[in-house]
Design a protein around this motif. Structure first.
Motif, short mmCIF file in Angstrom:
data_model
loop_
_atom_site.label_atom_id
_atom_site.label_comp_id
_atom_site.label_asym_id
_atom_site.label_seq_id
_atom_site.Cartn_x
_atom_site.Cartn_y
_atom_site.Cartn_z
N ALA A 1 -10.66 3.62 -0.14
CA ALA A 1 -10.58 5.08 -0.03
C ALA A 1 -9.97 5.48 1.31
CB ALA A 1 -11.96 5.69 -0.18
N LEU A 2 -9.05 6.44 1.25
CA LEU A 2 -8.45 7.02 2.45
C LEU A 2 -8.64 8.53 2.38
CD1 LEU A 2 -5.04 5.11 2.44
CD2 LEU A 2 -7.10 4.50 3.68
N THR A 3 -9.07 9.13 3.48
CA THR A 3 -9.29 10.57 3.53
C THR A 3 -8.39 11.18 4.59
OG1 THR A 3 -11.59 10.28 2.88
CG2 THR A 3 -11.01 12.38 3.89
N VAL A 4 -7.70 12.26 4.23
CA VAL A 4 -6.90 13.02 5.19
C VAL A 4 -7.60 14.36 5.37
CG1 VAL A 4 -4.66 14.05 5.68
CG2 VAL A 4 -4.78 11.87 4.45
N LYS A 5 -7.95 14.66 6.62
CA LYS A 5 -8.71 15.88 6.90
C LYS A 5 -7.87 16.83 7.76
CE LYS A 5 -13.15 17.32 8.78
NZ LYS A 5 -14.38 16.87 9.42
N THR B 1 0.08 8.24 8.86
CA THR B 1 0.19 6.81 9.11
C THR B 1 -1.19 6.31 9.49
OG1 THR B 1 2.47 7.00 9.87
CG2 THR B 1 1.27 5.02 10.50
N THR B 2 -1.63 5.25 8.84
CA THR B 2 -2.94 4.69 9.15
C THR B 2 -2.94 3.18 8.94
OG1 THR B 2 -5.32 4.90 8.77
CG2 THR B 2 -3.91 5.06 6.83
N VAL C 1 -2.90 -3.73 7.10
CA VAL C 1 -1.71 -3.15 6.49
C VAL C 1 -1.53 -1.74 7.07
CG1 VAL C 1 -0.68 -2.31 4.34
CG2 VAL C 1 -1.93 -4.46 4.36
N LEU C 2 -0.30 -1.41 7.42
CA LEU C 2 0.02 -0.05 7.87
C LEU C 2 0.52 0.73 6.66
CD1 LEU C 2 0.14 1.57 10.54
CD2 LEU C 2 2.59 1.04 10.59
N VAL C 3 -0.03 1.93 6.44
CA VAL C 3 0.33 2.76 5.29
C VAL C 3 0.95 4.06 5.79
CG1 VAL C 3 -0.54 3.91 3.21
CG2 VAL C 3 -1.64 1.82 4.02
N HIS C 4 2.13 4.41 5.23
CA HIS C 4 2.83 5.66 5.55
C HIS C 4 2.97 6.47 4.27
CE1 HIS C 4 4.27 4.06 9.41
NE2 HIS C 4 4.66 2.99 8.77
N PHE C 5 2.60 7.76 4.33
CA PHE C 5 2.80 8.65 3.18
C PHE C 5 2.78 10.10 3.67
CE2 PHE C 5 -1.72 7.91 3.55
CZ PHE C 5 -2.34 9.11 3.23
N ALA D 1 4.60 5.83 -1.04
CA ALA D 1 4.05 5.31 0.21
C ALA D 1 4.78 4.04 0.61
CB ALA D 1 2.56 5.03 0.05
N GLN D 2 4.75 3.76 1.89
CA GLN D 2 5.28 2.51 2.42
C GLN D 2 4.10 1.71 2.96
OE1 GLN D 2 8.01 3.84 5.42
NE2 GLN D 2 9.73 3.77 4.01
N PHE D 3 4.13 0.42 2.71
CA PHE D 3 3.07 -0.49 3.17
C PHE D 3 3.73 -1.60 3.98
CE2 PHE D 3 1.97 1.24 -0.99
CZ PHE D 3 0.74 1.81 -0.74
N LEU D 4 3.28 -1.75 5.22
CA LEU D 4 3.84 -2.76 6.10
C LEU D 4 2.74 -3.70 6.60
CD1 LEU D 4 6.02 -0.35 8.24
CD2 LEU D 4 6.82 -1.86 6.42
N PRO D 5 2.97 -5.00 6.54
CA PRO D 5 1.97 -5.93 7.08
C PRO D 5 1.87 -5.78 8.60
CG PRO D 5 3.77 -7.11 5.96
CD PRO D 5 4.13 -5.68 5.98
N LEU D 6 0.65 -5.74 9.10
CA LEU D 6 0.43 -5.66 10.55
C LEU D 6 -0.10 -6.96 11.12
CD1 LEU D 6 -1.24 -2.18 11.19
CD2 LEU D 6 1.07 -2.91 11.78
N ALA D 7 -1.00 -7.61 10.39
CA ALA D 7 -1.62 -8.84 10.89
C ALA D 7 -2.05 -9.71 9.72
CB ALA D 7 -2.83 -8.52 11.77
N TRP D 8 -2.08 -11.00 9.97
CA TRP D 8 -2.47 -11.99 8.96
C TRP D 8 -3.73 -12.72 9.43
CZ3 TRP D 8 0.49 -12.24 4.56
CH2 TRP D 8 1.72 -11.58 4.61
N TRP D 9 -4.54 -13.15 8.47
CA TRP D 9 -5.68 -14.00 8.80
C TRP D 9 -5.16 -15.34 9.32
CZ3 TRP D 9 -10.50 -12.38 9.31
CH2 TRP D 9 -10.86 -11.18 8.71
#
Length: 94
Positions: free
Chosen positions: A11-15, A28-29, A74-78, A57-65
Motif C-alpha cells: 500500500a502507498l498513500t499520497v496525502k 517519487t517514493t 525499488v524507486l516508484v515514480h507516478f 508508473a516507472q519502477f527503478l531498482p535501487l538496491a539488491w539483497w
C-alpha cells in the motif's frame, strides 16, 4: 532459478496537507521489498489506484539483497491528483 515475485501488494498513500487541490503532482517514493518475496526485477510491478485502475508508473531498482538476485529497494515514480486535506491510496503489485 528463483521464481520472480509472488503476487504481494504494498500500500502507498499520497496525502495532501494543503488547502489547494494537487493535480498532476509528481510522486517519487522508495519502497522496501522483503527478501522472502523473491522480487528479481521490476518488469512485473504494477500500480493501481483506489478505483482498481492501472496507473502509469516507472519502477527503478535501487538496491539488491546480498545474493545480487533479489531486489531490496525499488524507486516508484507516478503522477497523482489529490484534493485538499485528503489522501489517496495506491497499491503496488509485486
Amino acid at each position: 532459478m528463483l521464481p520472480c515475485g509472488n503476487n504481494k501488494r504494498i500500500a502507498l498513500t499520497v496525502k495532501n496537507d494543503s488547502s489547494n487541490t494537487r493535480k498532476g503532482v509528481a510522486v517519487t517514493t522508495g519502497v522496501p521489498i522483503p527478501y522472502e518475496w523473491n522480487l528479481c526485477g521490476t518488469d512485473i510491478l504494477r500500480l493501481i489506484n483506489s478505483d482498481d485502475r492501472l496507473v502509469e508508473a516507472q519502477f527503478l531498482p535501487l538496491a539488491w539483497w546480498e545474493d545480487g538476485k533479489r531486489l531490496k529497494w525499488v524507486l516508484v515514480h507516478f503522477v497523482a491528483n489529490v484534493e485538499p486535506s485528503q489522501s489517496i491510496q495506491y497499491e503496488m503489485f509485486v
